[in-house]
Design an enzyme around this catalytic site. Sequence first.
Site, PDB file in Angstrom:
ATOM      1  N   TRP A  31      -2.612  -3.708  -8.811  1.00  0.00           N
ATOM      2  CA  TRP A  31      -2.408  -4.978  -8.096  1.00  0.00           C
ATOM      3  C   TRP A  31      -3.594  -5.218  -7.165  1.00  0.00           C
ATOM      4  O   TRP A  31      -4.068  -4.284  -6.516  1.00  0.00           O
ATOM      5  CB  TRP A  31      -1.130  -4.921  -7.250  1.00  0.00           C
ATOM      6  CG  TRP A  31       0.054  -5.589  -7.903  1.00  0.00           C
ATOM      7  CD1 TRP A  31       0.813  -5.086  -8.908  1.00  0.00           C
ATOM      8  CD2 TRP A  31       0.598  -6.869  -7.564  1.00  0.00           C
ATOM      9  NE1 TRP A  31       1.809  -5.972  -9.227  1.00  0.00           N
ATOM     10  CE2 TRP A  31       1.708  -7.072  -8.422  1.00  0.00           C
ATOM     11  CE3 TRP A  31       0.278  -7.856  -6.637  1.00  0.00           C
ATOM     12  CZ2 TRP A  31       2.486  -8.219  -8.375  1.00  0.00           C
ATOM     13  CZ3 TRP A  31       1.058  -9.000  -6.578  1.00  0.00           C
ATOM     14  CH2 TRP A  31       2.143  -9.180  -7.449  1.00  0.00           C
ATOM     15  N   CYS A  89      -3.479  -2.058  -2.094  1.00  0.00           N
ATOM     16  CA  CYS A  89      -3.649  -3.206  -1.196  1.00  0.00           C
ATOM     17  C   CYS A  89      -2.429  -4.102  -1.342  1.00  0.00           C
ATOM     18  O   CYS A  89      -2.179  -4.627  -2.429  1.00  0.00           O
ATOM     19  CB  CYS A  89      -4.921  -3.972  -1.551  1.00  0.00           C
ATOM     20  SG  CYS A  89      -5.068  -5.523  -0.649  1.00  0.00           S
ATOM     21  N   THR A  95       7.438 -13.798   1.124  1.00  0.00           N
ATOM     22  CA  THR A  95       8.691 -13.067   1.323  1.00  0.00           C
ATOM     23  C   THR A  95       8.393 -11.729   2.003  1.00  0.00           C
ATOM     24  O   THR A  95       7.242 -11.422   2.301  1.00  0.00           O
ATOM     25  CB  THR A  95       9.371 -12.788  -0.033  1.00  0.00           C
ATOM     26  OG1 THR A  95       8.560 -11.849  -0.741  1.00  0.00           O
ATOM     27  CG2 THR A  95       9.540 -14.059  -0.843  1.00  0.00           C
ATOM     28  N   HIS A  97       8.582  -8.887   0.658  1.00  0.00           N
ATOM     29  CA  HIS A  97       8.300  -7.871  -0.362  1.00  0.00           C
ATOM     30  C   HIS A  97       7.303  -6.836   0.157  1.00  0.00           C
ATOM     31  O   HIS A  97       7.476  -5.634  -0.045  1.00  0.00           O
ATOM     32  CB  HIS A  97       7.717  -8.586  -1.588  1.00  0.00           C
ATOM     33  CG  HIS A  97       7.974  -7.877  -2.864  1.00  0.00           C
ATOM     34  ND1 HIS A  97       8.955  -8.259  -3.734  1.00  0.00           N
ATOM     35  CD2 HIS A  97       7.369  -6.802  -3.407  1.00  0.00           C
ATOM     36  CE1 HIS A  97       8.951  -7.450  -4.772  1.00  0.00           C
ATOM     37  NE2 HIS A  97       7.997  -6.555  -4.608  1.00  0.00           N
ATOM     38  N   PHE A 122      -3.349   8.098   2.564  1.00  0.00           N
ATOM     39  CA  PHE A 122      -2.837   6.719   2.530  1.00  0.00           C
ATOM     40  C   PHE A 122      -4.024   5.748   2.638  1.00  0.00           C
ATOM     41  O   PHE A 122      -4.353   5.264   3.712  1.00  0.00           O
ATOM     42  CB  PHE A 122      -1.890   6.547   3.717  1.00  0.00           C
ATOM     43  CG  PHE A 122      -1.185   5.224   3.819  1.00  0.00           C
ATOM     44  CD1 PHE A 122      -0.073   4.935   3.049  1.00  0.00           C
ATOM     45  CD2 PHE A 122      -1.611   4.262   4.725  1.00  0.00           C
ATOM     46  CE1 PHE A 122       0.593   3.726   3.165  1.00  0.00           C
ATOM     47  CE2 PHE A 122      -0.951   3.033   4.855  1.00  0.00           C
ATOM     48  CZ  PHE A 122       0.150   2.772   4.069  1.00  0.00           C
TER      49      PHE A 122
END
Length: 159
Positions: A31, A89, A95, A97, A122
């Site tokens: 993504w 990322c 929303t 999400h 991370f």
Amino acid sequence: MASSLKNLSEYNADNIIDISDKRFAVVVAEWNDNVTTPLAQGAVDTLLKHGAKEENIVYTNVPGTFELSLGAQRFALRHDIDAVVCIGCVIQGETKHNDYINAAVASGLTDVSLKYDKPVVFGVLTPNTLEQALDRAGGKHGNKGDEAAITAIKMLGLY
Ligand code: DLZ
């Protein structure tokens, strides 16, 4: 310190250990790949710059940042991997999400790191906009991938 006040590619290189025999996995979310690709490149370049051997770096993709935890675990459980650098990322949308993904991956990567007693880093950006993401993926605020790689190296220094 907010990353807008810090260049993510700048770090204190004191006490950096020899990593020429260390083996790394770099797990990258697909993504927002226009952001995660330069982040991952930054991480790999930084590992190589500090002496990691190309053949000691394995690289894999997972669909999204949410999947980084399982992707990281597949490598963390291997005895031939010393540290896992996770790259993602999550851009804030209309929303909530992003909140769920961010919370899940932060907790998932922490769990994997503690369970397998190895650095699981991370390297996830959580910006409000694509512009903020690009600023931190080799743009004006440096590259969080560099920071993630240095974190892995410094954590290996504890072992
Ligand atoms: C669904 C989703 C959304 C809306 N946004 C992002 C994002 O900004 N960054 C990211 O890495 N992944 C996103 N995803 C996908 C989730 O991480 C995950 O892949 C799906 O929810 C399937 O589990």
